[in-house]
Motif scaffolding. Structure first.
Motif, PDB file in Angstrom:
ATOM      1  N   ALA A 177      43.212  14.784  46.351  1.00  0.00           N
ATOM      2  CA  ALA A 177      44.240  15.789  46.609  1.00  0.00           C
ATOM      3  C   ALA A 177      45.621  15.149  46.640  1.00  0.00           C
ATOM      4  CB  ALA A 177      43.952  16.502  47.923  1.00  0.00           C
ATOM      5  N   THR A 190      56.828  21.169  51.554  1.00  0.00           N
ATOM      6  CA  THR A 190      55.588  21.944  51.544  1.00  0.00           C
ATOM      7  C   THR A 190      54.562  21.303  52.456  1.00  0.00           C
ATOM      8  OG1 THR A 190      56.019  22.525  49.225  1.00  0.00           O
ATOM      9  CG2 THR A 190      53.805  22.944  50.062  1.00  0.00           C
ATOM     10  N   TYR A 192      50.504  21.190  53.408  1.00  0.00           N
ATOM     11  CA  TYR A 192      49.150  21.492  52.949  1.00  0.00           C
ATOM     12  C   TYR A 192      48.172  21.226  54.092  1.00  0.00           C
ATOM     13  CZ  TYR A 192      51.284  20.974  48.283  1.00  0.00           C
ATOM     14  OH  TYR A 192      52.078  21.086  47.163  1.00  0.00           O
ATOM     15  N   GLU A 193      47.429  22.252  54.490  1.00  0.00           N
ATOM     16  CA  GLU A 193      46.375  22.082  55.490  1.00  0.00           C
ATOM     17  C   GLU A 193      45.087  21.751  54.731  1.00  0.00           C
ATOM     18  OE1 GLU A 193      47.042  21.961  58.554  1.00  0.00           O
ATOM     19  OE2 GLU A 193      48.867  23.133  58.865  1.00  0.00           O
ATOM     20  N   LEU A 194      44.544  20.559  54.977  1.00  0.00           N
ATOM     21  CA  LEU A 194      43.436  20.056  54.173  1.00  0.00           C
ATOM     22  C   LEU A 194      42.202  19.814  55.022  1.00  0.00           C
ATOM     23  CD1 LEU A 194      45.492  17.466  52.087  1.00  0.00           C
ATOM     24  CD2 LEU A 194      44.966  19.844  51.500  1.00  0.00           C
ATOM     25  N   ASP A 260      40.135  26.885  55.279  1.00  0.00           N
ATOM     26  CA  ASP A 260      41.073  26.784  54.164  1.00  0.00           C
ATOM     27  C   ASP A 260      40.420  25.972  53.038  1.00  0.00           C
ATOM     28  OD1 ASP A 260      43.317  25.872  52.498  1.00  0.00           O
ATOM     29  OD2 ASP A 260      44.592  26.706  54.068  1.00  0.00           O
ATOM     30  N   ARG A 261      40.639  26.356  51.800  1.00  0.00           N
ATOM     31  CA  ARG A 261      40.049  25.645  50.669  1.00  0.00           C
ATOM     32  C   ARG A 261      41.103  24.912  49.840  1.00  0.00           C
ATOM     33  NH1 ARG A 261      36.642  26.426  53.542  1.00  0.00           N
ATOM     34  NH2 ARG A 261      34.606  27.437  53.271  1.00  0.00           N
ATOM     35  N   THR A 262      42.235  24.631  50.435  1.00  0.00           N
ATOM     36  CA  THR A 262      43.299  23.947  49.704  1.00  0.00           C
ATOM     37  C   THR A 262      42.873  22.559  49.253  1.00  0.00           C
ATOM     38  OG1 THR A 262      45.005  25.166  50.908  1.00  0.00           O
ATOM     39  CG2 THR A 262      45.694  23.141  49.835  1.00  0.00           C
ATOM     40  N   ARG A 265      40.750  22.722  46.166  1.00  0.00           N
ATOM     41  CA  ARG A 265      41.580  23.196  45.051  1.00  0.00           C
ATOM     42  C   ARG A 265      42.427  22.066  44.492  1.00  0.00           C
ATOM     43  NH1 ARG A 265      46.723  24.661  44.776  1.00  0.00           N
ATOM     44  NH2 ARG A 265      47.007  24.844  47.037  1.00  0.00           N
ATOM     45  N   LEU A 266      43.060  21.308  45.362  1.00  0.00           N
ATOM     46  CA  LEU A 266      43.889  20.201  44.908  1.00  0.00           C
ATOM     47  C   LEU A 266      43.043  19.076  44.305  1.00  0.00           C
ATOM     48  CD1 LEU A 266      46.497  19.882  47.809  1.00  0.00           C
ATOM     49  CD2 LEU A 266      46.927  20.698  45.490  1.00  0.00           C
TER      50      LEU A 266
END
Length: 286
Positions: A177, A190, A192-194, A260-262, A265-266
């Protein structure tokens, strides 16, 4: 030029590996305290330079010519704020155009004592005029390696997390990510919650170890004080034991759970699973 601080650490090495999948080695700079520890990276064509959080005079040279920078948070709890400040000030002075930083899941609202220095660092980054990506990492599956390895013999996994769920992922997932963000950075500040795609409780961790090892393993839930005392008894320094026990108590309050699916995704793939992490740890112990 993309630079990574703390590149000799477990996460840093994964980030370098992920970047090398698409970037020319000569465009990657590994900033480390002891360059001799990453001779293998230099052999692969990566630029290796000395940059020490505790020696600010080394950081300006290390960051000269860098366009994008990943600051991997220091492992020295209690010293992180001044160490991170030194890197941020050097990055500002040398004209780095983009900075990413590895923080903690929901650091701004987290009950974990670990969050304090991350919040302080995020505040420093918020004052910069360049784009910033705050990578708020959840727990690593590797954090449970030693507990998994010892559990079949001990018959138990101890903790103070109650029924709190943990959305953990592999270091390699977080690294993928981070590399993605470094390749295609945001144009504004920005966050990002990972976190991992799936979650588990410590009791479910114990059950998975029992299933794979074929030996009975239970979860022994303790109070925060009892767990800290146990960690000290097995040899951990008092301060570190207190931090781990505090983190477990925070887990019971939901601090390490996220749906969360960030992250996936990253990273461009599903995150590592508990079952796979247990299998890896047990295999390594044989």
């Amino acid at each position: 030029m993309i630079a990574v601080t703390g590149a000799s650490g477990a996460l840093g090495r994964h980030v370098i590996d992920a970047l090398l999948e698409t970037e020319a080695p000569s465009s990657i700079r590994a900033i480390v305290r002891s360059p001799e520890k990453v001779a293998d990276l230099a052999a692969r064509g990566v630029q290796v330079v000395r940059g020490d959080y505790d020696a600010p005079e080394t950081l300006g040279t290390a960051l000269a010519g860098v366009d994008r920078l990943l600051i991997i948070s220091s492992s020295e709890i209690g010293k992180r704020t001044p160490q991170h400040r030194a890197v941020i000030e050097a990055a500002k002075a040398t004209g780095v155009g983009f900075i990413a930083y590895t923080s903690l899941l929901r650091a701004d609202t987290s009950p974990l004592a670990l969050a304090e220095e991350h919040v302080a660092t995020e505040a420093m980054l918020a004052e910069l005029s360049v784009p910033v990506a705050v990578l708020r990492n959840g727990w690593y599956l590797e954090n449970f390696h030693s507990a998994i390895v010892s559990a079949p013999e001990l018959g138990a996994i101890a903790g103070a997390s109650g029924e709190g769920r943990i959305s953990a992922a592999l270091r390699a997932d977080y690294a993928a990510a981070a590399a993605s963000v470094l390749r295609d950075p945001p144009t504004a500040q920005t966050v990002y919650e990972l976190a991992g795609d799936t979650s588990f409780t410590r009791a479910e961790l114990a059950a998975e170890v029992a299933r794979q090892s074929g030996k009975p393993v239970v979860y022994n839930d303790m109070s925060q004080a009892e767990y800290a005392a146990l960690l000290i008894k097995v040899g951990l320094p008092e301060g570190f034991a207190a931090i781990l026990a505090d983190s477990d108590a925070g887990t019971a309050k939901g601090a390490l759970f996220s749906d969360d699916r960030t992250l996936s995704r990253l990273a461009g793939r599903p995150t590592g699973t508990l079952a796979a992490a247990v299998a890896t740890a047990l295999a390594a112990a044989k």
